[in-house]
Write a protein that holds these residues in place. Structure first.
Motif, short mmCIF file in Angstrom:
data_model
loop_
_atom_site.label_atom_id
_atom_site.label_comp_id
_atom_site.label_asym_id
_atom_site.label_seq_id
_atom_site.Cartn_x
_atom_site.Cartn_y
_atom_site.Cartn_z
N LYS A 19 -34.35 -2.61 -2.84
CA LYS A 19 -34.41 -2.32 -1.41
C LYS A 19 -35.36 -1.15 -1.19
N SER A 23 -34.23 2.21 3.52
CA SER A 23 -32.97 1.59 3.92
C SER A 23 -31.91 2.67 3.94
N ASN A 29 -27.70 -4.31 6.17
CA ASN A 29 -28.69 -5.16 6.84
C ASN A 29 -30.08 -4.86 6.33
N CYS A 30 -30.34 -5.26 5.11
CA CYS A 30 -31.61 -4.94 4.47
C CYS A 30 -32.27 -6.20 3.93
N VAL A 31 -33.55 -6.09 3.75
CA VAL A 31 -34.26 -7.11 2.97
C VAL A 31 -34.60 -6.48 1.63
N ARG A 43 -35.84 -11.46 0.25
CA ARG A 43 -34.54 -12.08 0.54
C ARG A 43 -33.66 -11.14 1.36
N ASP A 44 -32.61 -11.71 1.93
CA ASP A 44 -31.58 -10.96 2.64
C ASP A 44 -30.67 -10.33 1.59
N SER A 45 -30.48 -9.03 1.66
CA SER A 45 -29.68 -8.33 0.64
C SER A 45 -28.23 -8.80 0.60
N LYS A 46 -27.74 -9.37 1.69
CA LYS A 46 -26.35 -9.83 1.74
C LYS A 46 -26.17 -11.19 1.07
N ASN A 47 -27.27 -11.86 0.73
CA ASN A 47 -27.19 -13.22 0.21
C ASN A 47 -28.07 -13.37 -1.02
#
Length: 73
Positions: A19, A23, A29-31, A43-47
């Motif tokens: 990240k 951030s 809510n990060c990429v 990518r989406d950090s949550k997924n």
């Protein structure tokens, strides 16, 4: 792994994810980007196992430049 020239369906196939140092907070809510590849996976950090967008290194540099100079609002 399904893919096309601009995406992969499972981002976990790439290594080296990180990240931005910008951030803040709880980092929900990060990429993330992965370094060391011929393209720049994003990518989406949550997924972590979700899809990743593949960006050319020149495209990524242009995007970062636009963010830094305030061109994107």
């Amino acid at each position: 792994m399904l893919s096309n020239e601009h995406t992969v369906s499972d981002a976990s196939t790439f290594t080296g994810w990180y990240k931005s140092s910008y951030s803040g907070g709880n980092h929900d809510n990060c990429v993330e980007i992965a370094s060391g590849h011929t393209t720049v996976p994003v990518r989406d950090s949550k997924n972590a196992t979700g899809p990743a967008l593949l960006v050319s290194s020149g495209g990524w540099a242009a995007f970062i430049g636009a963010v830094k100079d305030g061109s994107l609002t």
